[in-house]
Write an enzyme that holds these catalytic residues in place. Structure first.
Site, PDB file in Angstrom:
ATOM      1  N   VAL A 165      -7.261   1.733   9.308  1.00  0.00           N
ATOM      2  CA  VAL A 165      -7.765   1.869   7.939  1.00  0.00           C
ATOM      3  C   VAL A 165      -6.894   2.828   7.130  1.00  0.00           C
ATOM      4  CG1 VAL A 165      -9.770   2.559   6.543  1.00  0.00           C
ATOM      5  CG2 VAL A 165     -10.116   1.347   8.707  1.00  0.00           C
ATOM      6  N   TYR A 201      -5.280   4.251  -7.817  1.00  0.00           N
ATOM      7  CA  TYR A 201      -4.869   4.704  -6.493  1.00  0.00           C
ATOM      8  C   TYR A 201      -3.346   4.719  -6.459  1.00  0.00           C
ATOM      9  CZ  TYR A 201      -9.580   4.095  -4.518  1.00  0.00           C
ATOM     10  OH  TYR A 201     -10.913   4.207  -4.229  1.00  0.00           O
ATOM     11  N   ARG A 231      -9.508  -7.073  -7.076  1.00  0.00           N
ATOM     12  CA  ARG A 231     -10.307  -6.118  -7.831  1.00  0.00           C
ATOM     13  C   ARG A 231      -9.742  -5.945  -9.244  1.00  0.00           C
ATOM     14  NH1 ARG A 231     -10.047  -1.326  -3.466  1.00  0.00           N
ATOM     15  NH2 ARG A 231      -8.040  -2.351  -3.134  1.00  0.00           N
ATOM     16  N   LYS A 283      -4.830  -0.703  -7.589  1.00  0.00           N
ATOM     17  CA  LYS A 283      -3.793  -0.386  -6.599  1.00  0.00           C
ATOM     18  C   LYS A 283      -2.590   0.283  -7.240  1.00  0.00           C
ATOM     19  CE  LYS A 283      -3.846  -0.793  -2.915  1.00  0.00           C
ATOM     20  NZ  LYS A 283      -4.339   0.252  -1.973  1.00  0.00           N
ATOM     21  N   ASP A 303      -2.905   2.955   4.198  1.00  0.00           N
ATOM     22  CA  ASP A 303      -2.522   3.287   2.814  1.00  0.00           C
ATOM     23  C   ASP A 303      -1.751   4.596   2.732  1.00  0.00           C
ATOM     24  OD1 ASP A 303      -3.261   1.209   1.157  1.00  0.00           O
ATOM     25  OD2 ASP A 303      -5.322   1.877   0.970  1.00  0.00           O
ATOM     26  N   GLU A 358      -7.281   9.069  -5.329  1.00  0.00           N
ATOM     27  CA  GLU A 358      -7.532   9.598  -3.979  1.00  0.00           C
ATOM     28  C   GLU A 358      -7.368  11.106  -3.852  1.00  0.00           C
ATOM     29  OE1 GLU A 358      -3.118   8.545  -3.955  1.00  0.00           O
ATOM     30  OE2 GLU A 358      -4.964   7.660  -4.765  1.00  0.00           O
ATOM     31  N   HIS A 386      -1.388   6.740  -3.568  1.00  0.00           N
ATOM     32  CA  HIS A 386      -0.941   6.849  -2.164  1.00  0.00           C
ATOM     33  C   HIS A 386       0.569   7.098  -2.110  1.00  0.00           C
ATOM     34  CE1 HIS A 386      -4.913   5.618  -0.862  1.00  0.00           C
ATOM     35  NE2 HIS A 386      -4.825   4.516  -1.570  1.00  0.00           N
ATOM     36  N   ALA A 406      -3.361  -3.226   3.837  1.00  0.00           N
ATOM     37  CA  ALA A 406      -3.291  -2.015   3.013  1.00  0.00           C
ATOM     38  C   ALA A 406      -4.279  -2.001   1.848  1.00  0.00           C
ATOM     39  CB  ALA A 406      -1.869  -1.833   2.488  1.00  0.00           C
TER      40      ALA A 406
END
Length: 369
Positions: free
Chosen positions: A266, A94, A15, A75, A269, A118, A96, A298
């Site tokens: 799922v 993101y 991505r 990420k 992460d 998130e 996490h 992940a």
């Protein structure tokens, strides 16, 4: 503001943080956009498309991080990327952080402005997480069905069964966006689907929108333990915003499951909802514990990079523009969702669940801005 978009370097991550449409919007608002050479190729976006939209193509990530005032990624930053950051730089991606102390401490050490997709929250919803939860939820059922095949380590049960033979039993933990989409795909394949959630109101909604081969069950330790015993596939989609995911399936519970059953976690992460879960990659996605196959990639949406990039950037662009136009301080003061997105600032943790996950000091954002 100078916006920098480096190429993602996490394994098998295809991505990219901006599309040409996003570049055009930033440029229209007077900002400069630097895109690393080849950053969009994994999503089917060539450098020439970014140039036509008004971006400047930069060869090396080092120059992107040196020049940019705001970095837009997909990420969480890897160690080499954190090393390139500088004090006061905005990192919009993101993160996490709850299960990742090393990254948390790295962002604190660099004194950056770390804004996590998130934890941006609007009316109890997570609009920047939802599109990727849709992708991951749909993928989860596809991956579960695939790995149930005997050659790939599964029990050898076809998700939808055939005439005269039982379909597979799919147990989905969590009825949020990912859980709903997992149920849609699993039920569409003809599986017998059981969705567990702790929210009765949510279960009523799911009862209305899902087909008759889906059953809704109130989630607790007892029902989870009972339902997974004869499950062919278990999909974990549990999420507590910003916090480490609770472990709903213990090692002892795992031992009661069928040999050859498949777990797709799922929620990996945020640490995963299964005691035996550990992050994997698309290059090596599964491993076996006690005869149960675990799929714990992940960055699941990275497999369908083009769909995921456009879905993600549709959601992240409006908030990114606000941050760039106003600066992070004014943006956080005027827009509560952006304030909730700030996890680390000036070396302090400003997201309480992250601080609690690591036993570190929490500093309310309003004390710093």
């Amino acid at each position: 503001m100078i916006i920098g978009v480096p190429k993602e370097i996490k394994p098998n991550e295809n991505r990219v943080g901006l599309t040409p449409a996003g570049v055009m919007e930033f440029v229209h608002h007077g900002h400069t956009v630097l895109i690393q050479k080849g950053a969009g190729l994994g999503s089917g976006i060539g450098d020439d498309e970014f140039v036509r939209a008004g971006a400047k193509i930069i060869d090396a990530a080092e120059e992107i991080f040196k020049e940019a005032q705001m970095i837009i990624k997909v990420k969480e930053p890897q160690t080499v990327e954190i090393d390139m950051m500088h004090e006061g730089q905005i990192i919009y991606t993101y993160l996490h952080l709850a299960p990742d102390r090393k990254q948390t401490e790295g962002l604190m050490r660099k004194k950056v402005v770390a804004i996590a997709y998130e934890t941006i929250e609007v009316d109890g919803k997570l609009p920047l997480l939802e599109p990727m939860s849709e992708v991951a939820g749909k993928m989860a059922s596809i991956m579960a069905a695939y790995y149930l095949a005997k050659p790939y380590g599964g029990i050898g049960v076809l998700a939808g069964g055939v005439t005269g033979v039982h379909s597979a039993k799919f147990v989905i933990l969590g009825g949020g966006t990912a859980g709903l989409n997992a149920a849609k795909v699993a039920s569409g394949m003809g599986a017998s689907v059981f969705v567990l959630d702790i929210n009765a109101e949510r279960l009523r909604y799911l009862e209305d929108v899902l087909p008759k081969n889906c059953q809704m069950i109130m989630s607790n330790k007892f029902t989870i333990a009972e339902e997974i015993k004869d499950a062919d596939a278990v999909i974990g989609t549990v999420l507590i915003p910003g916090a480490k995911t609770p472990r709903l399936i213990t090692r002892d519970m795992l031992k009661t499951m069928k040999k050859g059953a498949v777990i797709v976690d799922v929620s990996i992460d945020q640490g995963g909802c299964v005691e035996t879960s550990k992050p994997t990659t698309h290059a090596d996605p599964v491993y076996e514990v006690d005869g149960v196959l675990h799929y714990c990639v992940a960055n699941m949406p990275g497999a369908y990079a083009r769909t995921s990039t456009f879905a993600l950037t549709n959601a992240t662009l409006p908030y990114g523009l606000i941050i760039a136009n106003l600066g992070y301080k004014e943006a956080a003061k005027r827009y509560e969702p952006i304030a909730k997105g700030i996890n680390v600032l000036n070396g302090k943790i400003t997201c309480k669940p992250v601080a609690e996950a690591h036993g570190l000091e929490y500093t309310p954002l309003e004390e710093l801005i």
